[in-house]
Design an enzyme around this catalytic site. Structure first.
Site, mmCIF file in Angstrom:
data_model
loop_
_atom_site.group_PDB
_atom_site.id
_atom_site.type_symbol
_atom_site.label_atom_id
_atom_site.label_comp_id
_atom_site.label_asym_id
_atom_site.label_seq_id
_atom_site.Cartn_x
_atom_site.Cartn_y
_atom_site.Cartn_z
ATOM 1 N N ASN A 129 -2.365 -8.809 0.562
ATOM 2 C CA ASN A 129 -3.200 -9.672 -0.293
ATOM 3 C C ASN A 129 -3.522 -8.984 -1.617
ATOM 4 O OD1 ASN A 129 -5.121 -7.792 0.378
ATOM 5 N ND2 ASN A 129 -6.720 -9.264 0.940
ATOM 6 N N TYR A 145 -15.239 1.057 7.942
ATOM 7 C CA TYR A 145 -13.847 1.444 8.198
ATOM 8 C C TYR A 145 -13.685 1.942 9.638
ATOM 9 C CZ TYR A 145 -9.323 3.783 7.402
ATOM 10 O OH TYR A 145 -8.003 4.187 7.455
ATOM 11 N N THR A 160 -2.854 11.877 4.619
ATOM 12 C CA THR A 160 -1.451 11.860 4.196
ATOM 13 C C THR A 160 -1.401 11.726 2.678
ATOM 14 O OG1 THR A 160 -0.934 10.776 6.279
ATOM 15 C CG2 THR A 160 0.758 10.693 4.590
ATOM 16 N N GLY A 162 0.822 -1.212 0.000
ATOM 17 C CA GLY A 162 0.000 0.000 0.000
ATOM 18 C C GLY A 162 0.854 1.259 0.000
#
Ligand code: UDP
Length: 314
Positions: A35, A147, A177, A13
């Site tokens: 994954n 989330y 970010t 990521g």
């Protein structure tokens, strides 16, 4: 510091890959796990010939054991609002079963553990700026809840493994970010607006653009996280840039930087989109002697080459 065998979940990521780079630069061995549901191998291409880096393709919701570990950074989760809307149940699973599986490894090997939590734990905050002691204002059943509640469950799990099992845990609450390796099509505001500007398309602003965010450049964030990992603090710590921008101001900055003349197009504000967000970083300043050094303009300039390379790609 001695070289450590470190696991980074979510290694492919945006943040995970930058974290792998920083750990390798400090001399550690890194096992990256992902994954690839929202991570991209292209974020790790540059590590192909790095002997201290190993990538394991693995869903952390299924119990796993890569052998002895000194430290675990748990960064696996869909993270952009568009991704977790698409992968709702997967997001709930990785923040619950995935976090527990990873904590079990930390317990087994007496490894340090740092979990990537989020400013979303504060929801649509009534306390501004957000301090770590604020419990938040979260809709448990709205579209963002997959989330928010997964991350809040993870925080509870991390604190429980610390309190009941003595695991050396750390919780970072990460605010918005940006930087190179943000996925161009994951729907986040900075990547969306820069890609639109470079393509000569109007910049999409959701709502009237008066909602605020506080944008941290990725290298500043990683530095704060590494300092927290070495600290003795077990309660959550905000890491983010405390300079607050309206989304409209942020769009103007991107228009100024790229010189686009395509203008702005206003669209519907998503449900439960937080109206304001700004970290109080007093705790990080005092505890970690950390604060961000790169302002939004500088960070956007540092990111531009990356986004331009994506546009140039055939
Ligand atoms: N946003 C926007 N235009 C876009 C993408 C996002 O106006 O093309 C807004 C979004 O509604 C939110 C803010 O920008 O208010 C930040 O969105 P993002 O998805 O980057 O992350 P969030 O902070 O909401 O998790």
């Amino acid at each position: 510091m001695l070289s450590q065998r470190t696991l980074v979940t979510g290694a492919a990521g945006f943040l995970g890959s930058h974290l792998c780079d920083a750990l390798l630069a400090q001399g550690h061995s890194v096992i990256g796990m992902d994954n690839l549901s929202t991570g991209h191998l292209s974020n790790l291409d540059h590590l192909a010939n790095e002997p201290r880096f190993t990538l394991i393709e693995q869903d952390i919701c299924i119990p796993f054991d890569p052998g002895h570990l000194d430290y675990i950074f748990n960064f696996a989760s869909p993270a952009s609002p568009a991704d977790y809307a698409r992968l709702g149940v997967e997001t709930l699973m990785v923040g619950s079963a995935g976090t527990i599986n990873t904590l079990n490894l930390a317990r087994k090997y007496a490894a340090g553990f740092l979990h990537a939590s989020t400013s979303e734990c504060y929801g649509d905050p009534e306390v501004h700026p957000q301090v770590e002691t604020y419990w938040g204002h979260v809709n448990a059943i709205g579209p963002r809840s997959v989330y928010d509640e997964a991350k809040r469950f993870s925080e509870a799990a991390v604190m429980a493994y610390h309190r009941y099992y003595g695991v050396d845990t750390h919780l970072v609450r990460i605010f918005n970010t940006y930087g190179p390796r943000l996925q161009p099509h994951d729907g986040r505001v900075i990547s969306n607006l820069i890609m639109q500007a470079l393509a000569g398309e109007p910049l999409t602003i959701y709502g009237d653009g008066s909602q605020t965010r506080s944008f941290c450049y990725v290298s500043d964030l990683i530095e704060g996280i590494l300092r927290l990992a070495r600290s003795n603090e077990h309660l959550p710590v905000n890491i983010g840039n405390p300079v607050e921008w309206t989304i409209l101001e942020c769009a103007r900055e991107i228009i100024d930087l790229t010189g686009t003349t395509a203008g702005i197009c206003f669209q519907t504000l998503p449900t439960d989109d937080p109206t304001r967000r700004r970290p109080d970083i007093t705790k990080a300043r005092n505890l970690l002697a950390w604060e961000p050094r790169i302002n939004l303009r500088q960070g956007l300039e540092l990111s531009l080459d990356y986004f331009q390379s994506l546009v140039a790609r055939p």
